[in-house]
Write a protein that holds these residues in place. Structure first.
Motif, mmCIF file in Angstrom:
data_model
loop_
_atom_site.group_PDB
_atom_site.id
_atom_site.type_symbol
_atom_site.label_atom_id
_atom_site.label_comp_id
_atom_site.label_asym_id
_atom_site.label_seq_id
_atom_site.Cartn_x
_atom_site.Cartn_y
_atom_site.Cartn_z
ATOM 1 N N GLN A 170 0.823 -1.201 0.000
ATOM 2 C CA GLN A 170 0.000 0.000 0.000
ATOM 3 C C GLN A 170 0.858 1.253 0.000
ATOM 4 N N VAL A 171 0.370 2.254 -0.688
ATOM 5 C CA VAL A 171 1.050 3.540 -0.740
ATOM 6 C C VAL A 171 0.048 4.616 -0.366
ATOM 7 N N GLN A 172 0.445 5.505 0.507
ATOM 8 C CA GLN A 172 -0.375 6.664 0.826
ATOM 9 C C GLN A 172 0.348 7.915 0.352
ATOM 10 N N LEU A 173 -0.404 8.781 -0.302
ATOM 11 C CA LEU A 173 0.167 9.987 -0.904
ATOM 12 C C LEU A 173 -0.497 11.219 -0.313
ATOM 13 N N VAL A 174 0.309 12.239 -0.021
ATOM 14 C CA VAL A 174 -0.215 13.483 0.522
ATOM 15 C C VAL A 174 0.386 14.648 -0.262
ATOM 16 N N GLU A 175 -0.493 15.393 -0.931
ATOM 17 C CA GLU A 175 -0.047 16.574 -1.670
ATOM 18 C C GLU A 175 -0.053 17.802 -0.779
ATOM 19 N N SER A 176 0.799 18.748 -1.088
ATOM 20 C CA SER A 176 0.822 20.030 -0.393
ATOM 21 C C SER A 176 1.386 21.080 -1.329
ATOM 22 N N GLY A 177 1.213 22.353 -0.944
ATOM 23 C CA GLY A 177 1.792 23.431 -1.726
ATOM 24 C C GLY A 177 0.816 24.211 -2.585
ATOM 25 N N LEU B 201 6.860 1.227 -2.361
ATOM 26 C CA LEU B 201 6.640 1.182 -3.799
ATOM 27 C C LEU B 201 7.042 2.466 -4.504
ATOM 28 N N PHE B 202 7.021 3.550 -3.779
ATOM 29 C CA PHE B 202 7.143 4.862 -4.400
ATOM 30 C C PHE B 202 8.344 4.959 -5.315
ATOM 31 N N CYS C 105 -1.421 13.811 -7.119
ATOM 32 C CA CYS C 105 -0.282 12.997 -7.494
ATOM 33 C C CYS C 105 -0.714 11.528 -7.455
ATOM 34 N N ALA C 106 0.005 10.719 -8.214
ATOM 35 C CA ALA C 106 -0.379 9.325 -8.327
ATOM 36 C C ALA C 106 0.830 8.455 -8.612
ATOM 37 N N VAL C 107 0.718 7.186 -8.221
ATOM 38 C CA VAL C 107 1.757 6.191 -8.472
ATOM 39 C C VAL C 107 1.258 5.231 -9.531
ATOM 40 N N ALA C 108 2.073 5.018 -10.544
ATOM 41 C CA ALA C 108 1.675 4.162 -11.664
ATOM 42 C C ALA C 108 1.884 2.691 -11.340
ATOM 43 N N ASP D 35 -2.478 3.454 -9.938
ATOM 44 C CA ASP D 35 -3.201 2.698 -8.927
ATOM 45 C C ASP D 35 -3.431 3.447 -7.619
ATOM 46 N N TYR D 36 -2.536 4.337 -7.261
ATOM 47 C CA TYR D 36 -2.622 5.021 -5.973
ATOM 48 C C TYR D 36 -2.700 6.527 -6.200
ATOM 49 N N TRP D 37 -3.587 7.169 -5.424
ATOM 50 C CA TRP D 37 -3.856 8.591 -5.611
ATOM 51 C C TRP D 37 -3.817 9.320 -4.282
#
Length: 123
Positions: free
Chosen positions: A1-8, A28-29, A95-98, A111-113
């Motif tokens: 599992q991947v967790q993504l957090v955008e900022s800015g 995975l990142f 952002c997302a991970v392919a 797959d991950y957003w």
């Protein structure tokens, strides 16, 4: 599992700049392609920039020469430097991970957003 957090994200005048960050958890990142997408109200989500594991990048025509995507695999972080912003750049940025290792702009190959960050450019 991947967790993504955008900022800015935020409010900026036309012609200004913003730098978005995407911080990830999980192993995975650093192994997969990454992408920045945006979605404006009433429009489909579109890829603005994507970067491979090794740093190869591609851009949407609308942002070429203005946006720069980069990644720091050691920090599990991806960035989007946005310069010369226009009103039409206003959107929620994700952002997302392919799924694969290469660079891709195809939404279905991610797959991950993250949850998104709002960018508003005033004209």
């Amino acid at each position: 599992q991947v967790q993504l957090v955008e900022s800015g994200g935020g409010l900026v005048q036309a012609g200004g700049s913003l730098r978005l960050s995407c911080a990830a958890s999980g192993r995975l990142f650093s192994w997969y392609g990454l992408g920045w997408f945006r979605q404006a109200p009433g429009k489909e989500r579109e890829c603005v920039a994507a970067i491979s594991r090794t740093g190869s990048s591609i851009y949407a025509d609308a942002v070429k020469g203005r946006f720069t995507v980069s990644r720091d695999n050691a920090k599990n972080t991806m960035y989007l430097q946005m310069n010369s912003l226009k009103a039409e750049d206003s959107a929620v940025y994700y952002c997302a991970v392919a799924r694969g290792l290469v660079v891709t702009t195809t939404l279905g190959e991610y797959d991950y957003w993250g949850q998104g960050t709002q960018v508003t450019v005033s004209s």
